[in-house]
Design a protein around this motif. Sequence first.
Motif, short mmCIF file in Angstrom:
data_model
loop_
_atom_site.label_atom_id
_atom_site.label_comp_id
_atom_site.label_asym_id
_atom_site.label_seq_id
_atom_site.Cartn_x
_atom_site.Cartn_y
_atom_site.Cartn_z
N SER A 30 0.82 -1.21 0.00
CA SER A 30 0.00 0.00 0.00
C SER A 30 0.85 1.27 0.00
CB SER A 30 -0.95 -0.01 1.19
OG SER A 30 -0.21 0.00 2.40
N ARG A 31 2.11 1.16 0.39
CA ARG A 31 2.97 2.34 0.47
C ARG A 31 3.87 2.46 -0.76
NH1 ARG A 31 4.02 -0.18 5.36
NH2 ARG A 31 6.20 -0.51 4.83
N SER A 32 3.79 1.51 -1.67
CA SER A 32 4.72 1.47 -2.80
C SER A 32 4.03 1.80 -4.12
CB SER A 32 5.33 0.07 -2.92
OG SER A 32 6.02 -0.30 -1.76
N ALA A 52 1.22 5.24 -8.52
CA ALA A 52 1.79 5.61 -7.23
C ALA A 52 0.88 5.16 -6.10
CB ALA A 52 1.98 7.13 -7.18
N ALA A 53 1.40 5.24 -4.88
CA ALA A 53 0.59 4.87 -3.72
C ALA A 53 -0.65 5.74 -3.60
CB ALA A 53 1.44 4.97 -2.45
N ASN A 54 -0.56 6.98 -4.08
CA ASN A 54 -1.71 7.90 -4.00
C ASN A 54 -2.62 7.82 -5.22
OD1 ASN A 54 -0.33 9.21 -6.03
ND2 ASN A 54 0.14 11.04 -4.84
N GLY A 55 -2.31 6.90 -6.13
CA GLY A 55 -3.18 6.69 -7.28
C GLY A 55 -2.78 7.40 -8.56
N MET A 56 -1.75 8.23 -8.51
CA MET A 56 -1.29 8.88 -9.73
C MET A 56 -0.75 7.82 -10.69
SD MET A 56 0.66 12.23 -8.21
CE MET A 56 1.33 12.60 -9.83
N THR A 57 -0.94 8.05 -11.98
CA THR A 57 -0.55 7.05 -12.96
C THR A 57 0.28 7.66 -14.09
OG1 THR A 57 -2.62 7.36 -14.19
CG2 THR A 57 -2.57 5.61 -12.53
N LYS A 58 1.09 6.81 -14.70
CA LYS A 58 1.82 7.17 -15.90
C LYS A 58 1.83 5.97 -16.83
CE LYS A 58 5.78 8.40 -14.02
NZ LYS A 58 7.13 8.99 -13.86
N PHE A 67 -4.64 1.28 -22.29
CA PHE A 67 -4.46 0.49 -21.07
C PHE A 67 -4.77 1.36 -19.85
CE2 PHE A 67 -1.01 -2.67 -22.74
CZ PHE A 67 -1.86 -3.00 -23.79
N THR A 68 -5.27 0.72 -18.80
CA THR A 68 -5.53 1.41 -17.54
C THR A 68 -4.98 0.58 -16.39
OG1 THR A 68 -7.56 2.39 -18.42
CG2 THR A 68 -7.28 2.40 -16.03
N ILE A 69 -4.13 1.20 -15.59
CA ILE A 69 -3.59 0.54 -14.40
C ILE A 69 -4.40 0.96 -13.18
CG2 ILE A 69 -1.88 2.37 -13.97
CD1 ILE A 69 0.07 0.17 -13.04
N SER A 70 -4.64 0.02 -12.29
CA SER A 70 -5.36 0.33 -11.06
C SER A 70 -4.87 -0.58 -9.94
CB SER A 70 -6.88 0.18 -11.26
OG SER A 70 -7.20 -1.16 -11.61
N ARG A 71 -5.25 -0.26 -8.73
CA ARG A 71 -4.80 -1.04 -7.58
C ARG A 71 -5.89 -1.11 -6.54
NH1 ARG A 71 0.40 1.81 -5.62
NH2 ARG A 71 0.28 0.26 -3.94
N ASP A 72 -5.87 -2.17 -5.75
CA ASP A 72 -6.77 -2.33 -4.62
C ASP A 72 -5.88 -2.63 -3.43
OD1 ASP A 72 -8.53 -3.17 -2.62
OD2 ASP A 72 -9.86 -4.15 -4.04
N ALA A 98 8.03 -0.28 -7.70
CA ALA A 98 8.90 0.53 -8.53
C ALA A 98 9.03 1.95 -8.00
CB ALA A 98 8.37 0.57 -9.96
N ASN A 99 10.07 2.62 -8.47
CA ASN A 99 10.21 4.05 -8.23
C ASN A 99 9.30 4.77 -9.21
OD1 ASN A 99 11.31 6.81 -8.82
ND2 ASN A 99 12.70 6.24 -7.15
N TYR A 100 8.36 5.55 -8.69
CA TYR A 100 7.36 6.18 -9.57
C TYR A 100 8.02 7.12 -10.58
CZ TYR A 100 3.30 8.83 -11.09
OH TYR A 100 2.33 9.44 -11.86
N TYR A 101 9.07 7.80 -10.17
CA TYR A 101 9.65 8.85 -11.02
C TYR A 101 10.60 8.27 -12.07
CZ TYR A 101 7.53 11.71 -7.51
OH TYR A 101 6.61 12.29 -6.67
N THR A 102 11.29 7.20 -11.75
CA THR A 102 12.25 6.63 -12.70
C THR A 102 11.72 5.38 -13.40
OG1 THR A 102 13.29 5.19 -11.06
CG2 THR A 102 14.14 7.46 -11.25
N GLY A 103 10.74 4.73 -12.78
CA GLY A 103 10.23 3.48 -13.33
C GLY A 103 11.13 2.28 -13.04
N ILE A 104 12.20 2.50 -12.33
CA ILE A 104 13.12 1.40 -12.02
C ILE A 104 12.44 0.45 -11.03
CG2 ILE A 104 15.33 0.79 -10.97
CD1 ILE A 104 16.41 3.45 -11.99
#
Length: 120
Positions: A30-32, A52-58, A67-72, A98-104
């Motif tokens: 939930s924090r990742s 992201a953990a807050n729901g932001m997507t790229k 495509f749509t990414i989502s999480r529960d 993953a790192n949200y900003y780098t995608g690594i």
Amino acid sequence: QVQLVESGGGLVQAGGSLRLSCAASGSIFSRSAMGWYRQAPGKQRELVAIIAANGMTKYADSVKGRFTISRDNAKNALYLQMNRVKPEDTADYYCNAANYYTGIPMYTSWGQGTQVTVSS
């Protein structure tokens, strides 16, 4: 150690849809930020989408709008809704923190992946 189990792949015709799922163990889910990656035969693994953990997507440009990414977080589950698929979407799909900003990806150990084959 986190465990990642992907499912939902299969054979689909171009223009069709699939929904991939990823079950993740561990309390950090939930924090990742979490990402979907894919690897086509003979190609390097690439980032498809990240949330992201807050729901932001790229999204990668190649899948944006399809495509749509989502999480529960309550279920420690990650999803990838794939619409209007194309033959070039054919690949093995994997999830990872993953790192949200780098995608690594965070973990060097990957799940078994789920295979997606799109027929033309």
